[in-house]
Design a protein around this motif. Structure first.
Motif, PDB file in Angstrom:
ATOM      1  N   MET A 456       0.808  -1.210   0.000  1.00 11.03           N
ATOM      2  CA  MET A 456       0.000   0.000   0.000  1.00 11.03           C
ATOM      3  C   MET A 456       0.844   1.263   0.000  1.00 11.03           C
ATOM      4  O   MET A 456       0.329   2.350   0.129  1.00 11.03           O
ATOM      5  CB  MET A 456      -0.912   0.031   1.228  1.00 11.03           C
ATOM      6  CG  MET A 456      -1.951  -1.032   1.221  1.00 11.03           C
ATOM      7  SD  MET A 456      -3.104  -0.751  -0.108  1.00 11.03           S
ATOM      8  CE  MET A 456      -3.785   0.806   0.418  1.00 11.03           C
ATOM      9  N   GLY A 457       2.139   1.081  -0.089  1.00  6.42           N
ATOM     10  CA  GLY A 457       2.972   2.259  -0.173  1.00  6.42           C
ATOM     11  C   GLY A 457       3.288   2.913   1.156  1.00  6.42           C
ATOM     12  O   GLY A 457       3.994   3.886   1.210  1.00  6.42           O
ATOM     13  N   ASN A 476      -7.486  12.144   9.266  1.00  7.61           N
ATOM     14  CA  ASN A 476      -7.644  12.808   7.987  1.00  7.61           C
ATOM     15  C   ASN A 476      -6.992  14.174   8.079  1.00  7.61           C
ATOM     16  O   ASN A 476      -7.538  15.104   8.653  1.00  7.61           O
ATOM     17  CB  ASN A 476      -9.133  12.921   7.655  1.00  7.61           C
ATOM     18  CG  ASN A 476      -9.381  13.599   6.336  1.00  7.61           C
ATOM     19  OD1 ASN A 476      -8.462  14.121   5.706  1.00  7.61           O
ATOM     20  ND2 ASN A 476     -10.634  13.592   5.908  1.00  7.61           N
ATOM     21  N   ASP A 477      -5.794  14.260   7.502  1.00  5.61           N
ATOM     22  CA  ASP A 477      -5.043  15.513   7.636  1.00  5.61           C
ATOM     23  C   ASP A 477      -5.042  16.297   6.331  1.00  5.61           C
ATOM     24  O   ASP A 477      -4.204  17.165   6.126  1.00  5.61           O
ATOM     25  CB  ASP A 477      -3.605  15.212   8.068  1.00  5.61           C
ATOM     26  CG  ASP A 477      -2.876  14.388   7.030  1.00  5.61           C
ATOM     27  OD1 ASP A 477      -3.552  13.756   6.188  1.00  5.61           O
ATOM     28  OD2 ASP A 477      -1.636  14.385   7.035  1.00  5.61           O
ATOM     29  N   VAL A 478      -5.966  15.980   5.426  1.00  4.13           N
ATOM     30  CA  VAL A 478      -5.949  16.669   4.136  1.00  4.13           C
ATOM     31  C   VAL A 478      -6.558  18.058   4.283  1.00  4.13           C
ATOM     32  O   VAL A 478      -7.651  18.216   4.813  1.00  4.13           O
ATOM     33  CB  VAL A 478      -6.741  15.875   3.081  1.00  4.13           C
ATOM     34  CG1 VAL A 478      -6.569  16.507   1.711  1.00  4.13           C
ATOM     35  CG2 VAL A 478      -6.315  14.431   3.064  1.00  4.13           C
ATOM     36  N   SER A 484      -1.169  20.293   0.216  1.00  2.00           N
ATOM     37  CA  SER A 484      -1.694  19.158   0.976  1.00  2.00           C
ATOM     38  C   SER A 484      -2.341  18.132   0.045  1.00  2.00           C
ATOM     39  O   SER A 484      -2.288  16.927   0.298  1.00  2.00           O
ATOM     40  CB  SER A 484      -2.715  19.651   2.011  1.00  2.00           C
ATOM     41  OG  SER A 484      -3.214  18.578   2.760  1.00  2.00           O
ATOM     42  N   LEU A 485      -2.901  18.604  -1.034  1.00  2.00           N
ATOM     43  CA  LEU A 485      -3.610  17.682  -1.935  1.00  2.00           C
ATOM     44  C   LEU A 485      -2.662  16.795  -2.726  1.00  2.00           C
ATOM     45  O   LEU A 485      -3.070  15.803  -3.307  1.00  2.00           O
ATOM     46  CB  LEU A 485      -4.495  18.480  -2.911  1.00  2.00           C
ATOM     47  CG  LEU A 485      -5.686  19.229  -2.292  1.00  2.00           C
ATOM     48  CD1 LEU A 485      -6.421  20.031  -3.350  1.00  2.00           C
ATOM     49  CD2 LEU A 485      -6.643  18.253  -1.622  1.00  2.00           C
ATOM     50  N   LYS A 486      -1.379  17.171  -2.728  1.00  2.00           N
ATOM     51  CA  LYS A 486      -0.440  16.392  -3.551  1.00  2.00           C
ATOM     52  C   LYS A 486       0.094  15.149  -2.842  1.00  2.00           C
ATOM     53  O   LYS A 486       0.664  14.273  -3.471  1.00  2.00           O
ATOM     54  CB  LYS A 486       0.744  17.284  -3.944  1.00  2.00           C
ATOM     55  CG  LYS A 486       0.412  18.183  -5.121  1.00  2.00           C
ATOM     56  CD  LYS A 486       1.622  18.980  -5.551  1.00  2.00           C
ATOM     57  CE  LYS A 486       1.253  19.881  -6.725  1.00  2.00           C
ATOM     58  NZ  LYS A 486       2.041  21.114  -6.728  1.00  2.00           N
ATOM     59  N   ILE A 487      -0.056  15.082  -1.542  1.00  2.00           N
ATOM     60  CA  ILE A 487       0.578  14.005  -0.780  1.00  2.00           C
ATOM     61  C   ILE A 487      -0.249  12.722  -0.865  1.00  2.00           C
ATOM     62  O   ILE A 487      -1.433  12.720  -0.507  1.00  2.00           O
ATOM     63  CB  ILE A 487       0.732  14.419   0.700  1.00  2.00           C
ATOM     64  CG1 ILE A 487       1.498  15.735   0.782  1.00  2.00           C
ATOM     65  CG2 ILE A 487       1.396  13.322   1.502  1.00  2.00           C
ATOM     66  CD1 ILE A 487       1.361  16.422   2.130  1.00  2.00           C
ATOM     67  N   PRO A 488       0.346  11.630  -1.334  1.00  2.00           N
ATOM     68  CA  PRO A 488      -0.421  10.374  -1.375  1.00  2.00           C
ATOM     69  C   PRO A 488      -0.753   9.906   0.033  1.00  2.00           C
ATOM     70  O   PRO A 488       0.073   9.998   0.940  1.00  2.00           O
ATOM     71  CB  PRO A 488       0.539   9.390  -2.053  1.00  2.00           C
ATOM     72  CG  PRO A 488       1.596  10.230  -2.676  1.00  2.00           C
ATOM     73  CD  PRO A 488       1.689  11.477  -1.869  1.00  2.00           C
ATOM     74  N   ARG A 489      -1.963   9.415   0.209  1.00  2.00           N
ATOM     75  CA  ARG A 489      -2.384   8.942   1.535  1.00  2.00           C
ATOM     76  C   ARG A 489      -3.078   7.596   1.416  1.00  2.00           C
ATOM     77  O   ARG A 489      -4.316   7.503   1.491  1.00  2.00           O
ATOM     78  CB  ARG A 489      -3.305   9.966   2.187  1.00  2.00           C
ATOM     79  CG  ARG A 489      -2.609  11.259   2.605  1.00  2.00           C
ATOM     80  CD  ARG A 489      -3.620  12.244   3.120  1.00  2.00           C
ATOM     81  NE  ARG A 489      -3.034  13.501   3.562  1.00  2.00           N
ATOM     82  CZ  ARG A 489      -2.725  14.491   2.733  1.00  2.00           C
ATOM     83  NH1 ARG A 489      -2.922  14.367   1.433  1.00  2.00           N
ATOM     84  NH2 ARG A 489      -2.224  15.623   3.209  1.00  2.00           N
ATOM     85  N   LEU A 492      -5.812   6.642   3.810  1.00  6.00           N
ATOM     86  CA  LEU A 492      -7.151   7.184   3.591  1.00  6.00           C
ATOM     87  C   LEU A 492      -7.855   6.449   2.453  1.00  6.00           C
ATOM     88  O   LEU A 492      -9.063   6.211   2.508  1.00  6.00           O
ATOM     89  CB  LEU A 492      -7.078   8.688   3.298  1.00  6.00           C
ATOM     90  CG  LEU A 492      -6.718   9.562   4.502  1.00  6.00           C
ATOM     91  CD1 LEU A 492      -6.536  11.009   4.077  1.00  6.00           C
ATOM     92  CD2 LEU A 492      -7.803   9.459   5.568  1.00  6.00           C
ATOM     93  N   ILE A 493      -7.091   6.099   1.437  1.00  4.95           N
ATOM     94  CA  ILE A 493      -7.691   5.337   0.331  1.00  4.95           C
ATOM     95  C   ILE A 493      -8.304   4.049   0.879  1.00  4.95           C
ATOM     96  O   ILE A 493      -9.338   3.579   0.420  1.00  4.95           O
ATOM     97  CB  ILE A 493      -6.630   5.009  -0.746  1.00  4.95           C
ATOM     98  CG1 ILE A 493      -6.096   6.294  -1.379  1.00  4.95           C
ATOM     99  CG2 ILE A 493      -7.213   4.090  -1.817  1.00  4.95           C
ATOM    100  CD1 ILE A 493      -7.115   7.116  -2.115  1.00  4.95           C
TER     101      ILE A 493
END
Ligand SMILES: [Zn+2]
Ligand SMILES: [Zn+2]
Lengths: 688, 465
Positions: A456-457, A476-478, A484-489, A492-493
């Motif tokens: 899952m990275g 949820n830290d988005v 902030s939107l660029k960081i893969p999470r 959360l997915i």
């Protein structure tokens, strides 16, 4: 033929007959089937009675009653399949929860036959729609895997109580002597299925007797069919729970290992729940469960434990779709990172699968079974201290796979090798795992290459909470900012995927494994079922696009999750069944509906009793336009409430509808009022 | 060297299915021509199309599609049939799109605590920037998270649960149809996918520029309905809405005031700008630091356009419009619908033509006032005529007429603001006999309501034989 009796009388008779059914008597079951067949116009009432009886009967009478259900759906079919199918999940699972393992096996068999067409029938459809049987299977698998773990926990607790060396012949905590059966939270609390059989052996032998002297007509092949799945089970006598050995290994190593395995089991179970028919996942899960029970029942030399532990630790890392506590002691060997993140989920998935090729399970079972038969290996006392047959995915054909001869090393080690949990004795590790996991020729597998990128990275977190619980409360830290939107999470997915592991196989919708999620899914499957049934009719009927709602209807429209509203109090709602003459609550009548006719000539008819038109509404559960509070009797359509009123005490008059649901005109007026208010608002806002 | 009689396309149709391995975090992009089918089946792993997950081992059929199958975990798919274009892309903006969803979830949670409406999200960007795909994705995620967003399509060039020319809003709390985009509005029969219940208004022109006054009025009406819905539907209120806008509004400063009007009417507090740096800075200037009418700050966020978004040429768009019209009346490959044709006298229908703004000045017609004697006066205020009442004529043949919910002789504002019952198609006009042949979705007499004739969608000659 029609008895001419009211439904409630027929139902009462049927109820009485059911109450006499204490044994698995083919004669009585046939009799009850015939009655059901001759009273199909009362099918709904009979189905209700039968369901109620199965629910309330004492455990030892549930099986004969379920055989009645089985016989009716196979020999009579519709409409019983429809009525009984609707609550089949509850009916079956309730019974399953309360009966002992012997009976459970019979229920398993019964369930199996429901997935197939009726033998000898022209109809190629399964007895019950696969959505229904699948939901049951799903629940059973989850419950059973949970039970296996619970057994281990109980065994552990028991050991603490009894201490080493004390006899374990005493059954551990159980419910047999208490009047209340276990609640759903611990449906499989009975750790040794056979303990209960003493009480019920009388019944069981009765079943056998019936089996011997019935004159089978072949239509209900499941009765008295005591064919078990012997290949599936180790030959350990079920009535003797294997003694648990107090583990002698250094506790921390073993605990770590046990933790890792438990976590892997969690992951595999979640995966299995989403992918019920994936042989690879099944096999992996089974192998992990077996490994768990082997580790808990056998003494192993510390270096072997360590070897297993290291392998498992790597598996933990690589198979992790959800955060799993990383064992703090483990230092998984990490090869240098390649420059580009080439190894990916897909490849890892493939290599994981290849670890547990379908033969691995066979090998594992076979070698442990051999170990049990051979008295020589001292550490092996009983590989399976708990009955494994509860695992439904131990398919016979898998167990029957040819067993390649294994060298004379410790059978456990061999079996772990076979399962890919230990490196093979003489095969050098190769760079690429085999691409075809199901090819038996690639057995045994090369060891898994340590993963460079977790599936899952994300690296495993330090959190010790079980994966699923952690998902519910993921931080949820988005922020709504470009950075902030660029960081893969990936965590959360996972709330969109792994956190809702139970997936509908026909449309892909996911559900959490909570109680609510289970209920939702059951309703969802029910919805599929009803829609599918209606789709068959509609081919004949023809259909057309409907007019849209008007604004005010749309504003007031309540979206229902499929079928949320129509399966609750009143099963008749969804049936749209014709005869509604028995005493029912007004609400039931109001919920009764028929499909709104598309023929304009029919669409304009009024109720012959009150002369009012029918209200056409969209029914979310049925996914079509319906007339609520409507019933079709002898080619004419009535308000169900009008009809019930008119026929209640034999009067044929035209009684007033004392409970007109919504005066259509009045409702219209109210809406116009709303609309005018809306218009006024718009005008006001439009005028500068 | 061509061999006569050798049909290559037929040969490829029966070619064995191909299995694609898609790595995690990448997507398989494909285009399928109208009239040919491509079947896709998920063999293992997980996959989603615009935020809606594929069920394992189910066959999905695509036709006339430009889409992408994305995987967060890696997957294997089996593809049968011929794609016009297909390739796998590793670079996608999906991480940021998903993060937008999670950021919106945070806003939703806060809104629920405060008892306010969830975020009202407007997506702007030029044509072919992927606005609709982004909204579908965010809608899919919201539904999967248990929400029930209202989706508002303000772009009359493409239909949502309706045909082009209409403006639509609907709640999406259930699974969307991965094959059909937004899915289908209700039919008289059951549907294998949960149907969506839209409210539909008619604009009847391809661009808001053609008649910005009318467009703004319909916008206001739509916003009012959505706001009213929020006040009665907790699930939608907590989730908020997504507003899709016409690309043309993002393609020139002249139209920014229309965007501004939409944003104001819906109290937009999240503005997602797709694909254009200049548009982003324009939007920042206009909205950033401002507050919605709810006093919430407006966030203006630029998102990258997906490389998978392809330009759709006019031929494709036209084909898509015709497909939407055909599906409205005749259904799709999953369910065949039976519309109804009938002959009606000219006198049986009341048809209003949308007046072009340029002609308003020259028109001195009182706008059908003589028919409105029984109607309450419009508050003493008579605006310019919005419609012109017209006799059927040959020029109407092959056109779509919108069926409103209001009586034939209602005031123009009411006709303009009315939601629609649906659409009928003028299959034939016989000027001599004064008869029309009408195709209607529902059998029975066409409703005695005001009918509106726009210029959009354009005529469609071969809908009925
Ligand atoms: Zn489903
Ligand atoms: Zn009546």
């Amino acid at each position: 033929m029609s008895s001419g009796l009211a439904s409630d009388e027929v139902a009462e008779d049927y109820k009485n007959s059911l109450e006499d059914l204490t044994l698995n008597s083919r004669y009585e079951i046939s009799n009850l089937t015939v009655i059901a067949k001759e009273n199909t116009e009362h099918a709904m009432a009979i189905s209700r009675v039968l369901e109620n009886h199965i629910r309330t009967a004492p455990p030892n009478r549930k099986l004969p009653a379920l055989y009645v259900l089985d016989s009716v759906v196979k020999n009579v079919g519709t409409p019983y399949t429809l009525f009984l199918g609707r609550n089949l999940y509850q009916t079956f699972m309730n019974a399953y929860t309360l009966v002992d393992n012997q009976i459970r096996k019979k229920l398993d068999e019964m369930l199996k036959t429901w997935k197939e067409p009726v033998p000898g029938s022209m109809d190629t459809r399964p007895v019950f729609p696969v959505e229904i049987t699948r939901s049951i299977e799903n629940a059973l698998i989850k419950a059973k895997t949970a039970a296996v773990q619970q057994q281990h926990q109980q065994a552990k607790a028991q050991q603490e109580i009894l201490h080493r060396g004390r006899s374990t012949a005493t059954p551990p905590m159980h419910w047999r002597n208490t009047p209340t059966p276990p609640q759903s939270s611990t449906p499989f609390a009975l750790p040794y299925g056979a303990h209960a059989s003493g009480v019920r052996s009388g019944n069981n032998s009765n079943h056998n007797n019936n089996n011997n002297n019935n004159n089978s007509n072949g239509v209900t092949p499941s009765y008295g069919n005591h064919k078990q799945y012997p290949q599936q089970y180790p030959p350990t006598p079920l009535s003797q729970p294997g003694p648990y050995q107090q583990p002698t290994q250094t506790p921390d190593t073993l605990d770590t290992l046990n933790n890792d395995i438990a976590n892997l089991i969690d992951v595999a179970r979640a995966e299995f729940a989403t992918n019920l028919y994936d042989q690879g996942v099944q096999t992996r899960l089974k192998a992990l469960l077996d490994l768990q029970s082997i580790l808990r029942s056998q003494k192993l030399p510390p270096e072997q434990i360590k070897l297993i532990r290291d392998q498992v630790a790597q598996l933990s890392l690589s198979s992790k779709p959800t955060p799993i506590p990383a064992p703090p002691v483990i230092k998984a060997p990490e090869p240098p990172q390649p420059p580009a993140p080439q190894p990916n989920g897909q490849q890892l998935g493939a290599s994981l699968q290849s670890l547990f090729s379908s033969n691995a399970l066979a090998e594992l079972l076979a070698s442990t079974a051999r170990a049990q038969q051979k008295p020589t290996p001292p550490p092996v006392q009983s590989a399976f201290s708990t009955p494994q047959p509860q695992l439904p995915f131990a398919q016979p054909q898998v167990a029957a796979a040819p067993v390649p001869p294994v060298a004379t090393e410790n059978p456990l080690v061999a079996s772990l090798r076979a399962a890919g949990l230990l490196p093979p004795a003489n095969v050098l590790s190769t760079a690429t795992p085999p691409a075809l996991p199901l090819n038996p020729a690639v057995f045994p597998m090369p060891p898994i290459a340590p993963p460079t990128i977790p599936l899952m990275g994300t690296p495993p977190t330090q959190s010790a909470t079980p994966a699923r619980a952690a998902l519910a409360e993921i931080e949820n830290d988005v922020e709504m900012t470009t950075a902030s939107l660029k960081i893969p999470r990936p965590k959360l997915i996972s709330t969109l995927y792994e956190a809702q592991p139970s997936q509908c196989t026909s449309c892909g919708r996911r559900f959490p494994t909570t109680e609510e999620g289970r209920n939702k899914k059951a309703r969802h499957l029910d919805w599929h079922f009803r829609v599918n049934q209606r789709l068959v009719d509609v081919v004949k009927r023809g259909q057309n696009r409907s007019w849209y709602l008007d604004e005010m209807e749309w504003i007031n429209y309540k979206e229902n999750d499929e079928g949320l509203n129509d399966t609750n109090s009143n099963g008749t709602a969804a049936a749209g069944s014709a005869e509604a003459t028995s005493a029912k609550s007004k609400k039931d009548l109001k919920n009764q509906y028929i499909a709104a006719p598309s023929d304009p000539a029919l669409a304009n008819v009024s109720c012959p009793i009150c002369q009012e038109r029918f209200e056409t509404v969209w029914h979310d559960g049925a996914q079509e336009w319906v007339w609520m509070d409507a019933v079709r009797v002898g080619g004419r359509t009535y308000h169900a409430s009008c009809f019930a009123e008119a026929t209640k005490d034999g009067r044929g008059g035209t009684p007033a509808r004392d409970a007109t649901p919504e005066p259509v005109l009045g409702k219209r007026k109210a809406e116009d009022g709303d609309l005018n208010a809306l218009r006024a608002r718009i005008k006001k806002e439009n005028i500068p | 060297m061509a061999l006569p009689g050798l049909n290559l396309s037929a040969a490829t149709e029966i070619a064995a299915p191909v299995v694609h391995e898609i790595q995690k975090d990448s997507e398989w992009r494909f285009e399928v021509a109208f009239g040919s089918n491509v079947e896709v089946k998920l063999l293992s792993g997980t996959a989603e199309i615009f935020g809606t997950e594929l069920a394992p081992n189910q066959t999905y059929t695509f036709s006339g599609a430009k889409a992408a199958i994305y995987t967060w975990h890696g997957c294997r798919i089996q593809v049968s049939g011929t794609c016009q274009v297909e390739y796998t892309a590793e670079e996608t903006p999906m991480v940021s799109y998903a993060n937008v969803h999670f950021a919106l979830e945070k806003l939703r949670r806060q809104a629920a605590i405060d008892g306010r409406e969830g975020p009202r999200v407007m997506v702007v960007g030029p044509d072919n920037a992927g606005k609709t795909s982004l909204i579908r994705t965010l809608t899919g995620y919201a539904a999967k998270t248990g929400g029930q967003p209202l989706v508002v399509n303000m772009d009359s060039r493409e239909g949502m649960l309706g045909i082009p020319g209409s403006l639509t809003a609907a709640a999406f709390g259930t699974l969307m149809d991965v094959e059909e985009g937004w899915g289908s509005s209700p039919t008289s029969g059951p549907s294998p996918m949960p149907v969506k219940m839209p409210v539909v208004y008619f604009f009847g022109l391809p661009s808001p520029e053609s008649n910005s006054a009318m467009y703004k009025s319909v916008t206001t009406r739509m916003a009012l309905a959505v706001t009213e819905r929020f006040s009665r539907d907790v699930a939608s209120k907590e989730t908020g809405c997504f507003i899709d806008t016409p690309g043309i509004l993002s393609q020139g400063k002249n139209n920014y005031d229309i965007l501004h009007h939409i944003a104001t009417e819906f109290s937009v507090n999240v503005l997602l700008v797709l694909g254009s740096e200049r548009l982003h800075s324009d939007m920042l200037r206009r909205f950033d630091g401002h507050r919605a009418s709810t006093d919430e700050p407006i966030s203006v966020i630029k998102l990258l356009k997906s490389g998978g978004v392809v330009d759709r040429d006019e031929a494709y768009m036209r084909h898509m419009r015709q497909t939407q019209i055909r599906e409205y009346f005749f259904g799709d490959n999953k369910s065949t619908l039976s519309p109804h044709t009938q002959q009606v006298d000219f006198s049986q229908v009341t048809i209003y033509k949308i007046v072009e703004p340029s002609t308003i000045l020259t028109s001195l017609l009182p706008g059908g006032d003589e028919d409105n004697d029984t109607e309450p006066s419009r508050g003493g205020f008579h605006g310019p005529p919005i419609f012109e009442k017209v006799e059927p004529s040959l020029s109407m043949q092959y056109s779509i007429l919108a069926v409103t919910h209001v009586a034939p002789n209602s005031p123009h504002e009411d006709i303009r603001d009315s939601s629609l019952m649906g659409f009928v198609y003028v299959a034939e006009v016989d000027e001599q006999r004064k008869k029309l042949r009408i195709l209607a979705p529902v059998s029975g007499r066409i409703p005695n309501k005001a009918l509106v004739w726009g210029t959009w969608p354009e005529g469609f000659a071969d809908l009925v034989g």
